[in-house]
Structure formats: structure tokens, C-alpha cells
Design a protein around this motif. Structure first.
Motif, PDB file in Angstrom:
ATOM      1  N   GLU A  25      15.524  42.987   6.967  1.00 20.75           N
ATOM      2  CA  GLU A  25      14.708  42.454   5.874  1.00 20.75           C
ATOM      3  C   GLU A  25      15.073  43.117   4.549  1.00 20.75           C
ATOM      4  OE1 GLU A  25      10.813  41.132   8.483  1.00 20.75           O
ATOM      5  OE2 GLU A  25      10.777  43.060   7.453  1.00 20.75           O
ATOM      6  N   THR A  26      15.395  44.401   4.585  1.00 17.62           N
ATOM      7  CA  THR A  26      15.820  45.105   3.380  1.00 17.62           C
ATOM      8  C   THR A  26      17.138  44.531   2.862  1.00 17.62           C
ATOM      9  OG1 THR A  26      14.735  47.121   4.145  1.00 17.62           O
ATOM     10  CG2 THR A  26      16.403  47.376   2.428  1.00 17.62           C
ATOM     11  N   ILE A  27      18.063  44.283   3.766  1.00 18.18           N
ATOM     12  CA  ILE A  27      19.356  43.708   3.375  1.00 18.18           C
ATOM     13  C   ILE A  27      19.175  42.295   2.832  1.00 18.18           C
ATOM     14  CG2 ILE A  27      21.565  42.862   4.271  1.00 18.18           C
ATOM     15  CD1 ILE A  27      21.506  45.329   6.181  1.00 18.18           C
ATOM     16  N   PHE A  28      18.421  41.455   3.537  1.00 18.47           N
ATOM     17  CA  PHE A  28      18.244  40.069   3.101  1.00 18.47           C
ATOM     18  C   PHE A  28      17.434  39.972   1.805  1.00 18.47           C
ATOM     19  CE2 PHE A  28      18.839  38.934   7.781  1.00 18.47           C
ATOM     20  CZ  PHE A  28      20.159  38.557   7.600  1.00 18.47           C
ATOM     21  N   SER A  29      16.625  40.972   1.511  1.00 20.09           N
ATOM     22  CA  SER A  29      15.853  40.982   0.263  1.00 20.09           C
ATOM     23  C   SER A  29      16.745  41.208  -0.958  1.00 20.09           C
ATOM     24  CB  SER A  29      14.775  42.059   0.311  1.00 20.09           C
ATOM     25  OG  SER A  29      13.813  41.734   1.276  1.00 20.09           O
ATOM     26  N   LEU A  30      17.989  41.574  -0.744  1.00 17.24           N
ATOM     27  CA  LEU A  30      18.935  41.749  -1.852  1.00 17.24           C
ATOM     28  C   LEU A  30      19.344  40.416  -2.468  1.00 17.24           C
ATOM     29  CD1 LEU A  30      21.258  44.481  -0.271  1.00 17.24           C
ATOM     30  CD2 LEU A  30      19.457  44.814  -1.981  1.00 17.24           C
ATOM     31  N   VAL A  31      19.091  39.315  -1.768  1.00 15.76           N
ATOM     32  CA  VAL A  31      19.407  37.988  -2.304  1.00 15.76           C
ATOM     33  C   VAL A  31      18.497  37.739  -3.506  1.00 15.76           C
ATOM     34  CG1 VAL A  31      19.382  35.510  -1.819  1.00 15.76           C
ATOM     35  CG2 VAL A  31      20.155  37.116  -0.058  1.00 15.76           C
ATOM     36  N   ARG A  91      25.744  34.683   3.208  1.00 17.32           N
ATOM     37  CA  ARG A  91      26.633  35.356   2.262  1.00 17.32           C
ATOM     38  C   ARG A  91      26.353  36.865   2.226  1.00 17.32           C
ATOM     39  NH1 ARG A  91      26.011  37.448  -2.378  1.00 17.32           N
ATOM     40  NH2 ARG A  91      23.963  36.560  -2.765  1.00 17.32           N
ATOM     41  N   ILE A  92      25.080  37.239   2.110  1.00 19.21           N
ATOM     42  CA  ILE A  92      24.737  38.669   2.042  1.00 19.21           C
ATOM     43  C   ILE A  92      25.005  39.354   3.388  1.00 19.21           C
ATOM     44  CG2 ILE A  92      22.275  38.656   2.639  1.00 19.21           C
ATOM     45  CD1 ILE A  92      23.604  40.556  -0.337  1.00 19.21           C
ATOM     46  N   ALA A  93      24.822  38.612   4.492  1.00 20.10           N
ATOM     47  CA  ALA A  93      25.091  39.173   5.821  1.00 20.10           C
ATOM     48  C   ALA A  93      26.579  39.505   5.970  1.00 20.10           C
ATOM     49  CB  ALA A  93      24.652  38.194   6.906  1.00 20.10           C
ATOM     50  N   LYS A  94      27.444  38.605   5.481  1.00 23.46           N
ATOM     51  CA  LYS A  94      28.882  38.862   5.549  1.00 23.46           C
ATOM     52  C   LYS A  94      29.274  39.999   4.616  1.00 23.46           C
ATOM     53  CE  LYS A  94      30.435  34.386   7.133  1.00 23.46           C
ATOM     54  NZ  LYS A  94      31.190  33.177   6.839  1.00 23.46           N
ATOM     55  N   LYS A  96      27.472  42.534   3.733  1.00 27.62           N
ATOM     56  CA  LYS A  96      27.011  43.804   4.292  1.00 27.62           C
ATOM     57  C   LYS A  96      27.538  44.046   5.704  1.00 27.62           C
ATOM     58  CE  LYS A  96      24.635  44.979   0.744  1.00 27.62           C
ATOM     59  NZ  LYS A  96      25.021  46.099  -0.082  1.00 27.62           N
ATOM     60  N   LYS A  97      28.434  43.154   6.155  1.00 24.46           N
ATOM     61  CA  LYS A  97      29.112  43.289   7.453  1.00 24.46           C
ATOM     62  C   LYS A  97      28.143  43.359   8.642  1.00 24.46           C
ATOM     63  CE  LYS A  97      33.288  45.459   5.593  1.00 24.46           C
ATOM     64  NZ  LYS A  97      33.142  45.148   4.211  1.00 24.46           N
ATOM     65  N   LEU A  98      27.160  42.472   8.637  1.00 24.06           N
ATOM     66  CA  LEU A  98      26.235  42.402   9.772  1.00 24.06           C
ATOM     67  C   LEU A  98      26.941  41.734  10.945  1.00 24.06           C
ATOM     68  CD1 LEU A  98      22.910  41.306   8.042  1.00 24.06           C
ATOM     69  CD2 LEU A  98      23.643  43.599   8.650  1.00 24.06           C
ATOM     70  N   THR A  99      26.539  42.067  12.152  1.00 25.88           N
ATOM     71  CA  THR A  99      27.118  41.440  13.336  1.00 25.88           C
ATOM     72  C   THR A  99      26.469  40.071  13.555  1.00 25.88           C
ATOM     73  OG1 THR A  99      25.524  42.591  14.717  1.00 25.88           O
ATOM     74  CG2 THR A  99      27.677  43.632  14.452  1.00 25.88           C
TER      75      THR A  99
END
Length: 147
Positions: A25-31, A91-94, A96-99
Motif C-alpha cells: 500500500e505504501t508503494i502503490f500510494s506513490l502513484v 507501472r509503479i509495481a514494475k 519498484k521491481k515487485l514480484t
């Protein structure tokens, strides 16, 4: 195995992978077009779903640029908007190199902000995950059935 998050905020997906949702959620909140997000998954499904509160100004600007008309609620319900938000999450998942199992595969956009009145947040604005699931159960079921 080393637990780096609250145990109650972790769950196992169908393929046996453990997911820490607060981190995601922290990573996806960067969008920029997302104000708040709730990520959900369970051990009977192989992918994650999310409910998103979009950033009103950002989404309205995107709508004007992409020919999506209507008020804010109508924009949020538009399939083009759903595809746009899902694309931004990917886009943000890629970036930040999420699996693969950490990537959200379906999203629901809710124009109404998460709030204490619906008992979704604590007074310190932490998410009540059980209440989120209870409130959005039909939405979550629909997202899983659509994939």
C-alpha cells in the motif's frame, strides 16, 4: 522466515506466497493519481485486488485529457478510468521491481474517501482491515469473479 510487518497485516495467497500489504500500500500510494488504497488477498485466490480513493484534481485532469466526461463519481465508474488506474499501479509495481504475486490484478475506484463514519479507519487514521473487507465484500467478490 523473518517477519518485518505486523502479523495481522500479512496473508498467504493460493500459491503459498506471503504478502505484506502495508508495504504494498505504501508503494502503490506513490502513484500521483491515488490518495489512498486498500489492498486485499486471501489464501483461496492467486492474486491481489484493491479499492482505491483517487486524487480528485489529478483524475479530473486526466479525464479532460482523455475525453472522459461527467462529474467525479461518473469519472470514477468509467471503465477507461479503471484501466488507467490499473495501468498506473502496474507501472509503479514494475518501477519498484515487485514480484508477480505482489501486483494488483483488479481494482475498484471509490469516489468516497475512506473515513471513520463508515468505521473503516481508526481515530489515528489506520485502516481497519476486517471492516474494509466487511464493507467492500461484494466489490471484492465481483473483482475476483471478473478475472
Amino acid at each position: 522466515m523473518k517477519i518485518i510487518d505486523r502479523k495481522k497485516n500479512m496473508f498467504k495467497l493460493l500459491q503459498g506466497e506471503y504478502v505484506s500489504v502495508e508495504n504494498l500500500e505504501t508503494i502503490f500510494s506513490l502513484v500521483p493519481s491515488i490518495d489512498s488504497i486498500w489492498v486485499y488477498g486471501n489464501s483461496f485466490e492467486s492474486f491481489l485486488v484493491a479499492v482505491v480513493n483517487p486524487n480528485k484534481e489529478s483524475l479530473e485532469q486526466w479525464a479532460v485529457e482523455n475525453g472522459v466526461s461527467g462529474d467525479f463519481s461518473t469519472i470514477c465508474e468509467n471503465p477507461k478510468t479503471n484501466a488507467y488506474i490499473l495501468g498506473e499501479l502496474l507501472r509503479i509495481a514494475k518501477e519498484k521491481k515487485l514480484t508477480g504475486f505482489e501486483i494488483v490484478k483488479a481494482v475498484h475506484i471509490d469516489a468516497v474517501l475512506f473515513d471513520m463514519e463508515r468505521d473503516l479507519l481508526t481515530p489515528t487514521f489506520k485502516k481497519k482491515r476486517a471492516q474494509f473487507l466487511k464493507y467492500y465484500q461484494s466489490v471484492v467478490n465481483g473483482m475476483y469473479k471478473s478475472k
